[in-house]
Design a protein around this motif. Structure first.
Motif, short mmCIF file in Angstrom:
data_model
loop_
_atom_site.label_atom_id
_atom_site.label_comp_id
_atom_site.label_asym_id
_atom_site.label_seq_id
_atom_site.Cartn_x
_atom_site.Cartn_y
_atom_site.Cartn_z
N GLN A 119 0.83 -1.21 0.00
CA GLN A 119 0.00 0.00 0.00
C GLN A 119 0.86 1.26 0.00
O GLN A 119 0.55 2.24 -0.68
N LYS A 120 1.98 1.25 0.78
CA LYS A 120 2.87 2.41 0.83
C LYS A 120 3.54 2.64 -0.52
O LYS A 120 3.68 3.77 -0.98
N ASN A 121 3.97 1.53 -1.17
CA ASN A 121 4.61 1.67 -2.48
C ASN A 121 3.64 2.25 -3.52
O ASN A 121 4.02 3.10 -4.34
N ASN A 122 2.41 1.83 -3.48
CA ASN A 122 1.42 2.36 -4.42
C ASN A 122 1.19 3.85 -4.18
O ASN A 122 1.07 4.65 -5.12
N LYS A 123 1.13 4.24 -2.90
CA LYS A 123 0.91 5.65 -2.58
C LYS A 123 2.10 6.49 -3.03
O LYS A 123 1.94 7.59 -3.56
N ASP A 124 3.34 5.99 -2.80
CA ASP A 124 4.52 6.74 -3.23
C ASP A 124 4.57 6.90 -4.74
O ASP A 124 4.97 7.95 -5.26
N ALA A 125 4.18 5.86 -5.46
CA ALA A 125 4.19 5.94 -6.93
C ALA A 125 3.19 6.99 -7.42
O ALA A 125 3.49 7.77 -8.33
N LYS A 126 2.03 7.07 -6.78
CA LYS A 126 1.04 8.08 -7.16
C LYS A 126 1.54 9.48 -6.85
O LYS A 126 1.37 10.42 -7.65
N ASP A 127 2.17 9.65 -5.67
CA ASP A 127 2.69 10.98 -5.31
C ASP A 127 3.79 11.43 -6.25
O ASP A 127 3.87 12.60 -6.65
N LYS A 139 4.21 10.57 -9.40
CA LYS A 139 3.61 10.91 -10.68
C LYS A 139 2.95 12.28 -10.64
O LYS A 139 3.08 13.10 -11.56
N LEU A 140 2.27 12.57 -9.53
CA LEU A 140 1.62 13.88 -9.38
C LEU A 140 2.64 14.99 -9.28
O LEU A 140 2.47 16.09 -9.82
N LYS A 160 4.03 15.88 -12.69
CA LYS A 160 3.04 16.62 -13.46
C LYS A 160 2.99 18.09 -13.04
O LYS A 160 2.96 19.00 -13.88
#
Length: 247
Positions: A60-68, A70-71, A74
């Motif tokens: 879950q932490k890895n997924n959140k870091d990947a989203k942050d 990417k944002l 951008k």
């Protein structure tokens, strides 16, 4: 409408008839259907399979870091695009500076344009369009130009043949008209008419005296009519000596 006569029987209370309704229909497969419905309903309570593997905290932490991340990329790209331009443009040249001018030409372009417009040009015409326009005299050069078509000549010959056949038939009709009946033919015709009259007369004598049905009346009227017609022809042939007829 006439009113019915009053009777004591109409005032007597009538017995109430209780109609027993048949028992409500119940299918013997009802319990089976209810059980199958409950089983299927419990299987569809969740979206997807009932047992789903839950992600660990690290995933879950890895997924959140990947989203942050990417944002963040951008937003950084948008900030760079919105920055003002830092490169300075060159200064406006002064009036006293030496300007590089284009080489001048002594050619008179006005006279050149007039000469080009006056000079005749070759017209490029599409031959296919020119031929289809009707301006090319190609039909006059045909071998059949100015001659009567063959189908017209054929129609004239057919009409002439029809007129000749009609004239020939008319002549034959006029020749065969007013043909005189010979004595032998006259006697043969007279004997045949009398023979037919004798047959009808014998048939008339055999009819019943009482004419009480429509069929008998119709038969007698028919025989009378035929006998009268034969008598008329016999009188005509027996009268004059010369008889002429047309075919």
């Amino acid at each position: 409408m006439f009113a019915t006569k009053e009777s004591i029987y109409t005032h007597l209370p009538k017995p109430v008839v209780h109609v027993e309704k048949p028992p409500l229909y119940a299918s013997k497969f009802r319990p089976t259907v209810i059980l199958e419905r409950k089983l299927n309903k419990d299987a569809m309570k969740t979206m997807g399979p009932p047992k789903v593997e839950v992600q660990s905290k690290q995933q879950q932490k890895n997924n959140k870091d990947a989203k942050d991340l990417k944002l963040l990329k951008k937003n950084q790209h948008l900030r760079e695009a919105s920055k003002p331009c830092t490169v300075k443009k060159p200064a406006v040249p002064r009036r006293t500076d030496n300007h590089v001018t284009a080489s001048t030409s002594k050619q008179n372009f006005v006279k050149k344009n007039v000469a080009e417009q006056v000079k005749p040009r070759a017209n490029h015409i599409n031959k296919n369009i020119h031929e289809k326009s009707g301006l090319v005299p190609k039909y006059v050069k045909k071998k059949s130009y100015g001659k009567v078509p063959e189908y017209v000549l054929q129609r004239i010959e057919d009409r002439r043949a029809q007129e000749e056949s009609a004239t020939r038939a008319k002549q034959l009709k006029e020749e065969s008209a007013n043909k005189q009946l010979s004595e032998e033919e006259r006697q043969t015709t007279l004997n045949g008419l009398k023979r037919n009259w004798d047959k009808l007369h014998a048939e008339f004598q055999g009819l019943p005296f009482v004419q009480d049905t429509p069929s008998r009346k119709a038969k007698r009227a028919k025989i009378d009519k035929e006998m009268d017609q034969l008598e008329h022809y016999i009188k005509l042939i027996e009268g004059p000596k010369k008889i002429s007829f047309t075919k």
